[in-house]
Design a protein around this motif. Structure first.
Motif, mmCIF file in Angstrom:
data_model
loop_
_atom_site.group_PDB
_atom_site.id
_atom_site.type_symbol
_atom_site.label_atom_id
_atom_site.label_comp_id
_atom_site.label_asym_id
_atom_site.label_seq_id
_atom_site.Cartn_x
_atom_site.Cartn_y
_atom_site.Cartn_z
ATOM 1 N N SER A 173 0.741 -1.190 0.122
ATOM 2 C CA SER A 173 -0.050 0.038 0.002
ATOM 3 C C SER A 173 0.809 1.142 0.047
ATOM 4 O O SER A 173 1.960 1.342 0.252
ATOM 5 C CB SER A 173 -0.897 0.111 1.157
ATOM 6 O OG SER A 173 -0.182 0.210 2.288
ATOM 7 N N GLY A 175 1.225 3.768 2.233
ATOM 8 C CA GLY A 175 1.748 3.841 3.467
ATOM 9 C C GLY A 175 2.994 2.952 3.465
ATOM 10 O O GLY A 175 3.940 3.452 4.294
ATOM 11 N N GLN A 176 2.772 1.681 3.221
ATOM 12 C CA GLN A 176 4.002 0.755 3.267
ATOM 13 C C GLN A 176 5.136 1.039 2.409
ATOM 14 O O GLN A 176 6.340 1.262 2.727
ATOM 15 C CB GLN A 176 3.217 -0.485 2.919
ATOM 16 C CG GLN A 176 2.558 -1.218 3.950
ATOM 17 C CD GLN A 176 1.941 -2.437 3.604
ATOM 18 O OE1 GLN A 176 1.631 -2.676 2.510
ATOM 19 N NE2 GLN A 176 1.678 -3.335 4.467
ATOM 20 N N ARG A 179 7.129 3.974 3.754
ATOM 21 C CA ARG A 179 7.997 3.377 5.090
ATOM 22 C C ARG A 179 9.102 2.524 4.335
ATOM 23 O O ARG A 179 10.473 2.633 5.157
ATOM 24 C CB ARG A 179 7.238 2.263 6.031
ATOM 25 C CG ARG A 179 6.242 3.083 6.959
ATOM 26 C CD ARG A 179 5.557 2.399 7.980
ATOM 27 N NE ARG A 179 4.147 2.003 7.154
ATOM 28 C CZ ARG A 179 3.411 0.964 7.929
ATOM 29 N NH1 ARG A 179 4.237 0.144 8.888
ATOM 30 N NH2 ARG A 179 2.662 0.649 7.317
ATOM 31 N N LEU A 202 -1.103 10.475 0.195
ATOM 32 C CA LEU A 202 -1.430 9.180 1.248
ATOM 33 C C LEU A 202 -2.718 9.768 1.960
ATOM 34 O O LEU A 202 -2.912 10.962 1.975
ATOM 35 C CB LEU A 202 -0.416 9.127 2.465
ATOM 36 C CG LEU A 202 1.109 8.672 1.975
ATOM 37 C CD1 LEU A 202 2.116 8.360 3.171
ATOM 38 C CD2 LEU A 202 0.714 6.969 1.212
ATOM 39 N N ASN A 205 -4.852 8.601 7.571
ATOM 40 C CA ASN A 205 -4.314 7.599 8.610
ATOM 41 C C ASN A 205 -2.840 7.199 8.214
ATOM 42 O O ASN A 205 -1.874 7.557 9.227
ATOM 43 C CB ASN A 205 -4.929 6.497 8.523
ATOM 44 C CG ASN A 205 -6.064 6.603 9.441
ATOM 45 O OD1 ASN A 205 -6.443 7.679 10.155
ATOM 46 N ND2 ASN A 205 -7.198 5.710 9.089
ATOM 47 N N SER A 206 -2.481 6.861 7.130
ATOM 48 C CA SER A 206 -1.232 6.673 6.423
ATOM 49 C C SER A 206 -0.412 7.986 7.002
ATOM 50 O O SER A 206 0.825 7.803 7.190
ATOM 51 C CB SER A 206 -0.751 6.150 5.054
ATOM 52 O OG SER A 206 -2.045 5.287 4.906
ATOM 53 N N SER A 207 -0.634 9.083 6.285
ATOM 54 C CA SER A 207 0.096 10.342 6.685
ATOM 55 C C SER A 207 0.430 10.421 8.014
ATOM 56 O O SER A 207 1.613 10.935 8.155
ATOM 57 C CB SER A 207 -0.889 11.575 6.157
ATOM 58 O OG SER A 207 -1.250 11.453 4.857
ATOM 59 N N VAL A 209 1.035 8.232 10.244
ATOM 60 C CA VAL A 209 1.832 7.286 10.697
ATOM 61 C C VAL A 209 3.256 7.616 10.143
ATOM 62 O O VAL A 209 4.318 7.696 10.867
ATOM 63 C CB VAL A 209 1.544 5.758 9.986
ATOM 64 C CG1 VAL A 209 2.830 5.039 10.200
ATOM 65 C CG2 VAL A 209 0.427 5.215 10.836
#
Ligand SMILES: Nc1ncnc2c1ncn2[C@@H]1O[C@H](COP(=O)(O)OP(=O)(O)O)[C@@H](O)[C@H]1O
Ligand SMILES: [Mg+2]
Lengths: 278, 262
Positions: A173, A175-176, A179, A202, A205-207, A209
Motif C-alpha cells: 500500500s 503507506g507501506q 515506510r 497518502l 491515517n497513513s499520513s 503514521v
C-alpha cells in the motif's frame, strides 16, 4: 508512536538516543542559493537557511513556489545557479562527482511517489541505501555485509515492516511504500533527511503514521529532517521551525507559533480559511 | 483559452484529418487506376484458386522433414539475429534514454543512428548487403540484425523512460554510481518489457527471414523460391502453412514466458 532504538549495533552511532543534546551543531548552511532553469526567471532567489542537528523543519508554500527545487539543490540533484552549500562542516557547492557521492550517502531523500524499484523486494530496495558506501562492483553484484543486512532488518522492524520484507514493492500500500522509502533513507545512516511531500499521496491515517515516524527520527536519532509540505496544519503540528517560500523567496522562517493569519496570507497570498475551502 | 474553444478546435482538427484521409485514398486509387470494387469482387475467385492449388497433397507430406530442416535454419537465424541485436540495442538505449543518458551529445547520436537503422526496411538491407556478402546466410543475419537493432533501441528507450525515472532519481540521491543505478534501478523494472519486445522481434524476424531468404537463397526462403520457380503450388502451400504454424508456436510460447516473468 514507535520508538526507534537500535541496540548492539556496532555500525551506527547515530541510532542511539542522543542524551540531551547540549550545544546544537549546524548541519546545513545555505547561503544566497539561487536557481534559474532558463537564465531568465528565478525559481529560487537568494535563499539563506541554516539547519541544526536534530531539528524538524518544514517548508511550506504554494505549488510552484520552488520547494522541490530547493530540496534538490541541497543534494545537488539540481545544480544551484548561485550560492554556497555547507553540509556537515564541509563546503559541497562545487566538489566533484565522486566526493558529492560520498556526501549524498549522508543525506537521505524521501519522495512523494516513493520512488522504489517496484519489481524488487522490500529488502532489496532498503539495501539500495547502502550504495553510496560501496564500490560499483559491490553494488552491482549486491554484496552486502552482515552488519548492513542486520541494520536494514532492524530499521524495517522499527517501522513495522518486518512481515513485508520479501514482498515485492508493487504489492504494498502507499503507506507501506513510503515506510520502505524511509527505511532506505535511514539505512544510509544519514545526518539529514530531505523529504519532498512525503504524505501528498497518502490517506490521513497513513499520513499520520509517516509523519510520526519522521518526527521520531528527528527526536531520537538526532537526524535533521527537512520536509516539504503543502498542509499548513501538519507543518504546524510537527515542526520545530517553519520556512515559508513564495515565488522562490523565503518570506517566513520562525517557530510554528509565529505563523499567524498574516504570515500565511503573506506566504500563500490567501487566508487559511480560503486554503481549506479551496 | 476556454475549455469549449479547445474542444471545438479539436473537433475541427479531427474533421480535417478525416477529409485529408478520404481525399488521399481516392486520389491514390485514381492515380494507380486501382479499382476497390473490382478488387473486392476478385477475392472469392482468388480464395477458390488458393484452395484448389495451395492445399498440400499426400505426396508433399513426405517432404515435411526437408521443410523442417530449412525452417529450423530460419528460426535459428532469427533467434540469433534478435538476441545479438538486443544486446547492442540495450547499450544504445541506455545511452539514448532521457533518464539514463549521461551526455546529451551521445544520447542524440545513439537515437539518430538507431533511427537510420530502423527506417531502412529489412529488404533494402538485404539488397544492399547481398552485394558485399553474397548469397549466403551472413547477409540474412546482418539484414535482420540491423533492422532489429534499430527497432529495439527505440522500444527499449521508451521502456526505460516510462518505467524507471522515479527509481533512478532515488538511487542517484543515495549516492549510487551510474552503473549501480542502471543495473539495480533501471534493469529490474524494464527487463520483462524488454524481453517481451525481443520475443516480438523473434516472431517478426521469422517472417522477415523468409522474405530475406528469397533474396539470399538461404533458409526456408530458398525452398520457397525453389518450388515457386517449379510452379509446385502444393509444396508452396505446405511451406506457408508450416511457417504460419511456427509463428503461432513462437507466439504461444512467448506469451507463456512473458506471463511467467512479469
Ligand atoms: N526541470 C525543470 N525545468 C524547468 N522548470 C522547472 C523544472 N522544475 C521545476 N521548474 C519550475 O520551477 C518552479 C518551481 O517548481 P518546484 O520547485 O517544483 O515547486 P514546488 O515544489 O514548490 O511546487 C515552477 O515554476 C516549475 O515550473
Ligand atoms: Mg514539488
Amino acid at each position: 508512536m514507535t520508538t526507534i532504538v537500535l541496540e548492539r549495533q556496532p555500525l551506527q552511532s547515530a541510532f542511539t538516543i542522543a542524551p540531551e543534546r547540549e550545544q546544537t551543531n549546524t548541519i546545513l548552511q545555505l547561503t544566497n542559493i539561487a536557481k534559474s532553469y532558463d537564465h531568465k526567471s528565478m525559481v529560487l532567489n537568494d535563499i539563506n537557511l541554516s539547519l541544526q542537528e536534530g531539528e524538524f523543519v518544514s517548508i511550506i508554500g504554494q505549488s510552484g513556489a520552488g520547494k522541490s527545487t530547493l530540496l534538490r539543490c541541497i543534494n545537488r540533484m539540481i545544480e544551484p545557479s548561485n550560492g554556497k552549500i555547507i553540509f556537515d562542516q564541509q563546503d559541497i557547492t562545487s566538489i566533484n562527482k565522486r566526493a558529492m557521492r560520498q556526501q549524498r550517502a549522508k543525506m537521505g531523500m524521501i519522495f512523494q511517489h516513493y520512488n522504489l524499484v517496484s519489481r524488487l523486494t522490500v529488502f532489496e530496495n532498503v539495501l539500495h541505501g547502502r550504495f553510496g558506501y560501496k564500490s560499483t562492483m559491490q553494488g552491482v553484484l549486491s554484496i552486502y555485509t552482515e552488519e548492513e543486512k542486520r541494520l536494514a532488518l532492524s530499521i524495517l522492524e522499527k517501522l513495522d515492516m518486518k512481515d513485508q520484507i520479501y514482498k515485492r514493492c508493487d504489492q504494498l500500500s502507499g503507506g507501506q511504500k513510503q515506510r520502505v522509502g524511509i527505511a532506505r533513507a535511514l539505512v544510509q545512516e544519514p545526518k539529514l533527511l530531505l523529504c519532498d511531500e512525503p504524505i501528498a499521496s497518502l490517506d490521513p491515517n497513513s499520513s499520520k503514521v509517516i509523519m510520526d515516524h519522521l518526527k521520531e527520527i528527528s527526536q531520537s536519532m538526532g537526524i535533521t529532517v527537512l520536509v516539504n509540505l503543502h498542509q499548513v496544519d501538519v507543518a504546524m503540528r510537527y515542526s520545530d521551525r517553519i520556512i515559508g517560500l513564495r515565488k522562490g523567496e523565503k518570506v517566513f522562517d520562525d517557530i510554528p507559533k509565529q505563523l499567524n493569519q498574516l504570515a500565511i496570507r503573506n506566504i500563500y497570498g490567501t487566508s487559511v480559511d480560503e486554503l481549506i475551502t479551496e | 483559452m476556454t475549455e469549449a474553444n479547445i474542444l471545438r478546435r479539436k473537433k475541427w482538427r479531427m474533421t480535417g484529418v478525416m477529409i485529408v484521409l478520404i481525399v488521399l485514398t481516392y486520389g491514390s486509387a485514381a492515380i494507380t487506376k486501382f479499382n476497390i470494387i473490382e478488387g473486392l469482387f476478385a477475392i472469392p475467385s482468388t480464395l477458390a484458386w488458393m484452395i484448389n492449388n495451395l492445399v498440400p497433397s499426400a505426396e508433399t507430406i513426405e517432404n515435411i522433414p526437408k521443410v523442417l530442416k530449412r525452417l529450423w535454419e530460419t528460426i535459428i537465424l532469427s533467434v540469433i539475429a534478435s538476441t545479438t541485436a538486443a544486446v547492442f540495442a540495450l547499450l544504445f538505449a541506455i545511452l539514448g534514454a532521457q533518464t539514463t543518458q549521461f551526455n546529451r551529445f551521445f544520447g542524440f547520436v545513439a537515437r539518430f543512428m538507431a533511427s537510420i537503422f530502423r527506417n531502412v526496411p529489412v529488404i533494402a538491407w538485404a539488397l544492399v548487403l547481398v552485394i558485399s556478402f553474397g548469397h549466403n546466410v551472413v547477409t540474412g543475419y546482418f539484414a535482420l540484425f540491423f533492422s532489429t537493432f534499430g527497432f529495439l533501441v527505440r522500444m527499449f528507450i521508451e521502456t526505460i523512460d516510462e518505467a524507471s525515472s522515479d527509481g533512478v532519481e532515488a538511487l542517484m540521491a543515495t549516492g549510487a554510481t551510474y552503473f549501480q543505478m542502471v543495473c539495480k534501478g533501471v534493469l529490474p523494472d524494464t527487463m520483462p518489457q524488454m524481453l517481451s519486445w525481443i520475443f516480438y522481434m523473434i516472431e517478426t524476424n521469422i517472417r522477415s527471414a523468409t522474405l530475406v531468404g528469397l533474396l539470399t537463397g538461404t533458409g526456408i526462403g530458398y525452398l520457397f523460391d525453389l518450388y515457386y520457380k517449379k510452379l509446385d503450388y502444393n509444396m508452396l502451400g505446405l511451406i506457408t502453412i508450416m511457417i504460419i504454424a511456427v509463428v503461432f508456436i513462437i507466439e504461444f510460447t512467448s506469451n507463456k514466458v512473458r506471463k511467467v516473468i512479469s
